[in-house]
Design an enzyme around this catalytic site. Structure first.
Site, PDB file in Angstrom:
ATOM      1  N   ASP A   1       5.256   0.122  16.331  1.00 58.57           N
ATOM      2  CA  ASP A   1       4.564   0.304  15.059  1.00 58.57           C
ATOM      3  C   ASP A   1       5.103   1.615  14.533  1.00 58.57           C
ATOM      4  OD1 ASP A   1       2.792   1.304  13.066  1.00 58.57           O
ATOM      5  OD2 ASP A   1       1.332  -0.179  13.716  1.00 58.57           O
ATOM      6  N   HIS A   2       5.976   1.547  13.523  1.00 52.62           N
ATOM      7  CA  HIS A   2       6.722   2.763  13.196  1.00 52.62           C
ATOM      8  C   HIS A   2       5.823   3.886  12.688  1.00 52.62           C
ATOM      9  CE1 HIS A   2       6.704   1.243   9.018  1.00 52.62           C
ATOM     10  NE2 HIS A   2       7.013   2.456   8.643  1.00 52.62           N
TER      11      HIS A   2
ATOM     12  N   LYS B   1       0.734  -2.510  -3.040  1.00 47.34           N
ATOM     13  CA  LYS B   1       2.089  -2.402  -3.598  1.00 47.34           C
ATOM     14  C   LYS B   1       1.941  -2.148  -5.089  1.00 47.34           C
ATOM     15  CE  LYS B   1       4.402  -4.273   0.090  1.00 47.34           C
ATOM     16  NZ  LYS B   1       5.250  -3.401   0.920  1.00 47.34           N
TER      17      LYS B   1
ATOM     18  N   LYS C   1       5.853   8.536  13.109  1.00 45.50           N
ATOM     19  CA  LYS C   1       5.945   9.498  12.000  1.00 45.50           C
ATOM     20  C   LYS C   1       5.469  10.867  12.483  1.00 45.50           C
ATOM     21  CE  LYS C   1       5.188   6.202   8.229  1.00 45.50           C
ATOM     22  NZ  LYS C   1       6.274   6.293   7.273  1.00 45.50           N
TER      23      LYS C   1
ATOM     24  N   ARG D   1      24.164 -13.912  14.178  1.00 39.23           N
ATOM     25  CA  ARG D   1      24.911 -15.172  14.059  1.00 39.23           C
ATOM     26  C   ARG D   1      26.154 -15.032  13.182  1.00 39.23           C
ATOM     27  NH1 ARG D   1      20.130 -19.186  12.607  1.00 39.23           N
ATOM     28  NH2 ARG D   1      19.889 -17.457  11.170  1.00 39.23           N
TER      29      ARG D   1
ATOM     30  N   GLU E   1       1.971   2.301  -2.210  1.00 39.49           N
ATOM     31  CA  GLU E   1       3.421   2.140  -2.351  1.00 39.49           C
ATOM     32  C   GLU E   1       3.750   1.823  -3.793  1.00 39.49           C
ATOM     33  OE1 GLU E   1       5.514   0.325   1.211  1.00 39.49           O
ATOM     34  OE2 GLU E   1       3.742  -0.909   1.023  1.00 39.49           O
TER      35      GLU E   1
ATOM     36  N   HIS F   1      -0.461  -0.805  11.068  1.00 40.15           N
ATOM     37  CA  HIS F   1      -0.425   0.613  10.710  1.00 40.15           C
ATOM     38  C   HIS F   1      -1.826   1.213  10.497  1.00 40.15           C
ATOM     39  CE1 HIS F   1       3.678  -0.436  10.379  1.00 40.15           C
ATOM     40  NE2 HIS F   1       3.685  -0.792   9.113  1.00 40.15           N
TER      41      HIS F   1
ATOM     42  N   ASP G   1       0.232  -7.452   6.863  1.00 39.64           N
ATOM     43  CA  ASP G   1       1.444  -6.641   6.815  1.00 39.64           C
ATOM     44  C   ASP G   1       1.156  -5.173   7.133  1.00 39.64           C
ATOM     45  OD1 ASP G   1       4.254  -6.204   6.206  1.00 39.64           O
ATOM     46  OD2 ASP G   1       3.564  -5.216   4.363  1.00 39.64           O
TER      47      ASP G   1
ATOM     48  N   LYS H   1       7.218  -5.740  14.573  1.00 42.55           N
ATOM     49  CA  LYS H   1       6.115  -6.458  13.961  1.00 42.55           C
ATOM     50  C   LYS H   1       6.650  -7.413  12.894  1.00 42.55           C
ATOM     51  CE  LYS H   1       4.135  -4.981  10.044  1.00 42.55           C
ATOM     52  NZ  LYS H   1       5.047  -4.780   8.907  1.00 42.55           N
TER      53      LYS H   1
HETATM   54  C1  BG6 Z   1       6.176  -2.042   6.827  1.00 42.72           C
HETATM   55  C2  BG6 Z   1       5.683  -3.112   5.900  1.00 42.72           C
HETATM   56  O1  BG6 Z   1       5.705  -2.231   8.120  1.00 42.72           O
HETATM   57  O2  BG6 Z   1       5.758  -0.773   6.339  1.00 42.72           O
HETATM   58  C3  BG6 Z   1       6.182  -2.879   4.484  1.00 42.72           C
HETATM   59  O3  BG6 Z   1       6.113  -4.382   6.365  1.00 42.72           O
HETATM   60  C4  BG6 Z   1       5.833  -1.482   4.033  1.00 42.72           C
HETATM   61  O4  BG6 Z   1       5.638  -3.840   3.590  1.00 42.72           O
HETATM   62  C5  BG6 Z   1       6.257  -0.445   5.061  1.00 42.72           C
HETATM   63  O5  BG6 Z   1       6.503  -1.245   2.808  1.00 42.72           O
HETATM   64  C6  BG6 Z   1       5.745   0.937   4.706  1.00 42.72           C
HETATM   65  O6  BG6 Z   1       6.317   1.878   5.574  1.00 42.72           O
HETATM   66  P1  BG6 Z   1       6.547   3.392   5.127  1.00 42.72           P
HETATM   67  O7  BG6 Z   1       7.088   4.042   6.350  1.00 42.72           O
HETATM   68  O8  BG6 Z   1       7.494   3.348   3.966  1.00 42.72           O
HETATM   69  O9  BG6 Z   1       5.195   3.897   4.737  1.00 42.72           O
END
Ligand code: BG6
Length: 491
Positions: free
Chosen positions: A179-180, A340, A184, A50, A218, A242, A237, A150
């Site tokens: 889903d990243h 976290k 990996k 936007r 994390e 994941h 989350d 997501k």
């Molecule tokens: C994301 C979450 O999908 O994955 C985040 O929303 C998280 O909260 C992140 O920090 C972690 O990804 P990675 O690749 O840094 O382990």
């Protein structure tokens, strides 16, 4: 450098083009693919959002983001210029059918039979409207794919609603739910470890495995995402997506090949075999935590409530004892843990084998420690197998557990591509195997919803833990009650 094959020509449209995800992850990923000569000359990238700005301003924004998120030595001015040259910007409120759609139509003109990818890096509540408007603007061509970030929904019902809305416009094979974690390198290597070696698979069951641990720790807090995070919490989350994907890759049966739906057909069986955690069990099988003020590496950090600017019962830490009710895994707990503001950032999967049935060496030789396979996902990707050995020298047989260590960084000198690099190219190729199918999302939410309901019904509080610790004491007790402990005692 590894052989890199060019992907077919594409037009890549990123909705939410000026957002955090686009600038932090997607543009750097596309830049690296440019650097590796994977993009054809006629491929185009179009940012949509936007923000009222022109292409030059967008290019400047991307240049700045690349400077921030890519090491300076990886930026080559000639490659950067080539990359920026394929980028244009369309200011558009894509949730409204009127507005600048003709500009996007113009930007996509002469696409021929290129792949056309619409990446929705926006809030999921906008997915339906954007998809309808894409159709309305007549932008769907035979090689169109839509990528959904997501979270897809916040529970099974809302995920279903999103999937219905998108499914009314696109066919399931056109929908790529990302889903990243599945992109990996180290996660893909998990499949190679299991199915590319004869060594592990015969032992990969309740017969030889005592339990499995999956940890994603994390150091960061909620960063600038408190609004989203406070409504989600760690369970939604991280675990819904994941963790359950990782659990599936550890627990699934060997697929007959990696093509198309083969992996997804195996993963869904695992998700459906997850034993529901009822309200009666939720206290014994799950731990919720929330960080308070503390210190990480000697630096003081504020608590979650201070960062949020409000008091909240949202969990920033979760630990779960999960069980997979099938023949292979009966009686083997999968302990999941994420938080976290942990002392350090690392992700790993621990396969704890059972002890040998009998100690032939006698007590004097020392304890026989059961084998443990640690698959380190990040950082310092690698595999570590602990085995028993004899301590050299006289003085009788003395035994010690020592690590057999494989460090990928030492073995492969290549740079590790970010997960998004592979996944974005897979969307261009139209290869869905590393993306979540609708039934997977549905089954994952069904399991998560039961826990969420249990927490609500029993008012389970988020137990405080100081930033820089391994979570609430209850997380240690979760394993201690089963006479086990988390692996980080070794780190
Ligand atoms: C994301 C979450 O999908 O994955 C985040 O929303 C998280 O909260 C992140 O920090 C972690 O990804 P990675 O690749 O840094 O382990």
């Amino acid at each position: 450098m590894a052989d890199v094959m060019q992907v077919n020509p594409f037009d890549y449209v990123v909705f939410g083009g000026t957002g955090d995800l686009a600038l932090r992850k997607l543009m750097p990923a596309l830049y690296y693919r440019e650097r590796d000569h994977q993009l054809t000359d006629d491929s185009r990238i179009i940012g949509v959002s936007r923000t009222d700005q022109n292409t030059d301003a967008f290019r400047a924004q991307i240049t700045k983001a690349l400077g921030q998120f890519i090491p300076a030595e990886d930026i080559d001015q000639a490659i950067l210029a080539r990359f920026l040259g394929r980028i244009t910007y369309v200011p558009l409120d894509a949730t409204k059918p009127a507005g600048n759609w003709p500009l996007l139509v113009e930007a996509l003109k002469d696409g021929g039979d290129k792949a056309r990818v619409f990446y929705l890096a926006t809030s999921p509540v906008l997915f339906g409207a954007i998809c309808r408007n894409i159709k309305e603007a007549d932008l769907i061509c035979p090689k169109t794919r839509v990528v959904l970030e997501k979270p897809i929904g916040k529970d099974q019902a809302s995920a279903n609603a999103v999937n219905n809305e998108v499914g009314a416009i696109f066919k399931e094979e056109q929908i790529f739910r990302i889903d990243h974690y599945l992109g990996k390198e180290s996660v893909q290597n998990l499949m190679v470890l299991r199915f590319g070696n004869a060594l592990f698979e015969p032992l990969w069951s309740a017969n030889y495995i005592d339990h499995v641990q999956i940890t994603v720790a994390e150091k960061v807090g909620v960063e600038g995402r408190a609004d989203y995070y406070d409504k989600a919490g760690a369970l939604r989350d991280m675990v819904q997506n994941h963790f359950l994907q990782l659990l599936c890759l550890v627990a699934m049966e060997p697929p007959s090949s990696l093509t198309e739906d083969m992996i997804r057909n195996e993963k869904i069986k695992v998700l459906r075999a997850l034993r529901p955690i009822t309200a009666q069990e939720v206290k014994a099988k799950t731990v919720r935590g929330q960080y308070r003020q503390g210190a990480i590496e000697g630096k003081s950090v504020p608590g979650y409530g201070e960062e949020l600017g409000a008091s909240s019962n949202t969990e920033t830490f979760v630990a779960i004892k999960a069980e997979v009710d099938n023949w292979r895994w009966g009686g083997v707990p999968f302990y999941l843990r994420t938080g976290k503001r942990m002392p350090t950032r690392y992700s790993e999967i621990v396969i704890q084998f059972k002890a040998t049935p009998h100690n032939v060496f006698g007590r004097g030789a020392g304890e026989l420690t059961a084998n443990r396979l640690v698959i380190r996902l990040q950082p310092d990707e690698g595999v570590n197998l602990s085995i028993m050995t004899k301590v050299p020298g006289p003085g009788g047989l003395r035994l010690r557990s020592v690590p057999l260590n494989l460090s990928y960084a030492e073995t492969f000198k290549d740079r590790y591509p970010d997960a998004y690099e592979r996944l974005l190219m897979d969307t261009v190729r139209g290869n869905p195997s590393l993306f979540m199918r609708r039934d997977e999302v549905d089954a994952a939410w069904a399991w998560i919803d039961t826990i969420q309901k249990g927490w609500k019904d029993t008012d389970q509080p988020a137990e405080p833990y100081p930033a820089g610790s391994w979570g609430p004491l209850s997380a240690a007790l979760l394993l201690a009650r089963d006479d086990r402990r988390w692996n980080d005692a070794d780190y």
